[in-house]
Enzyme design. Structure first.
Site: not given
Length: 368
Positions: A147, A196, A277, A338
């Protein structure tokens, strides 16, 4: 926490201006394990023990903003340049140094004319001095990332391939930067405001939404996710409300293990992790210098066939464009979702070990 916490050594080191917490176990070639969102070092508990048992020095940090590491307040402190700086500091701390001293002889000619001499003779004198150049080389390390840890690993390989022996990326492939459109603008155009990543942009918004649930529920919503579509919340709904809470646990994780994650995030919060993010547009600006650059270190990419959005990238990861960007690439697709290093712990551990051994053997062969 669990037996793994007792078996590993915990330490904190100063890296790139902040303190990072990490665990280590084993002896041998260095392997750095980098977690993603929303995790911390504990997500590698299976791989730490496995690789240490097979002769590797395994180090798993809490990335900045996570766990027991420092969490700078500003999103601008979470760019991939900061992450790569952190990783270089970790590699410097644990890596074996090779000191090379080069001796360089330097010869100079000195000419002097004696004006007191009636013949004006020129006298020539040679002098030889020794110069020493000290070169410090670090042993390269293996990097494994999942990730956001994979994102950090890709850009470490891109910017400092001299420090990477081989890289295993879980779930996140390497994509070329779009030179024309910033990341968040591109996401909004394609997926809308319910995506998201777009919801995570506004400081405090996701934190307030998460706070409507206890930490264990938040962990279950993320870690046990079985959705295969791209995560887009319906209009007017927060992502955390859109995610389901599983009433039954899968066989690969226990309630006690989920509680470990919940307890740690209750201590550290979510702002640091969400700031990754919020720095994505900054990353877009900073990475322009590497536009068109290929990743030339050996790479194994591992993904679950039921990962979030995998169907939209399946053709890419199995196609020619990915292999052109990463020439020394192997792709492995497993049956899973995931959080593949936890769900398929044994398979992923064995795939990593096979890759480490193969790269080491290839390195020895190339020197013969």
């Amino acid at each position: 926490m669990s037996s793994i916490s007792c078996e590993v050594k915990h330490l904190r080191i100063k890296t790139n201006g902040i303190w990072l917490h990490m665990v280590e176990q084993g002896a041998g070639p260095l392997v750095l394990l980098l977690h993603g969102f929303p995790e911390f070092w504990y997500s590698w508990r299976h791989q730490i023990a496995f690789l240490a048992k097979h002769g590797y020095h395994v180090v798993a940090p809490d990335l900045r903003g996570y766990g027991d590491s420092d969490a700078p307040l500003s999103p601008t402190s979470y760019s991939v340049v900061h992450l790569v700086g952190d990783l270089i500091s970790i590699l410097d701390h644990f890596g074996e140094q090779q000191v090379i001293i080069l001796s360089l002889s330097h010869t100079q000619t000195h000419a002097h004319t004696d004006t007191h001499d009636t013949c004006a003779r020129t006298h020539t004198r040679l002098s030889i001095s020794n110069l020493f150049l000290i070169v410090i080389l670090y042993e390269k390390a293996f990097i494994v990332g999942h990730d956001w840890g994979a994102v950090a690993g890709w850009f470490l390989c891109l910017s400092r391939p001299d420090r990477v022996k081989g890289f295993v990326s879980l779930s996140v492939p390497y994509f070329q930067r779009d030179p024309n459109t910033k990341a968040i603008e591109s996401y909004r155009q394609v997926f809308g405001d319910g995506f998201y990543v777009c919801q995570f942009q506004e400081p405090g918004r996701a934190e307030r939404a998460f706070a409507r649930y206890d930490y264990l529920t938040v962990m279950k919503k993320f870690l046990l996710i079985t959705k295969t579509d791209i995560l887009i919340a319906p209009l007017g709904m927060e992502l955390i409300d859109y995610l389901e809470t599983s009433s039954l646990l899968p066989p690969w994780i226990t309630e006690a293990e989920l509680q470990v994650f919940a307890d740690k995030f209750q201590e550290s919060g979510f702002t640091g992790p969400l700031n990754y993010y919020r720095a994505m547009d900054l990353n877009w600006e900073l990475l322009a210098a590497w536009q068109g650059t290929k990743v030339k270190v050996p790479v194994k990419f591992i993904a679950g066939d039921k990962d979030i959005g995998f169907e939209s990238t399946r053709e890419y990861v199995k196609g020619d464009i990915f292999k052109q960007l990463v020439p020394n690439l192997e792709v492995v697709i497993l049956d899973g979702h995931h959080f593949i290093q936890q769900e398929r712990a044994q398979e992923v551990s064995e795939e990593i070990l096979f890759f480490l051994r193969k790269v080491s053997l290839d390195g020895v062969s190339s020197q013969v």
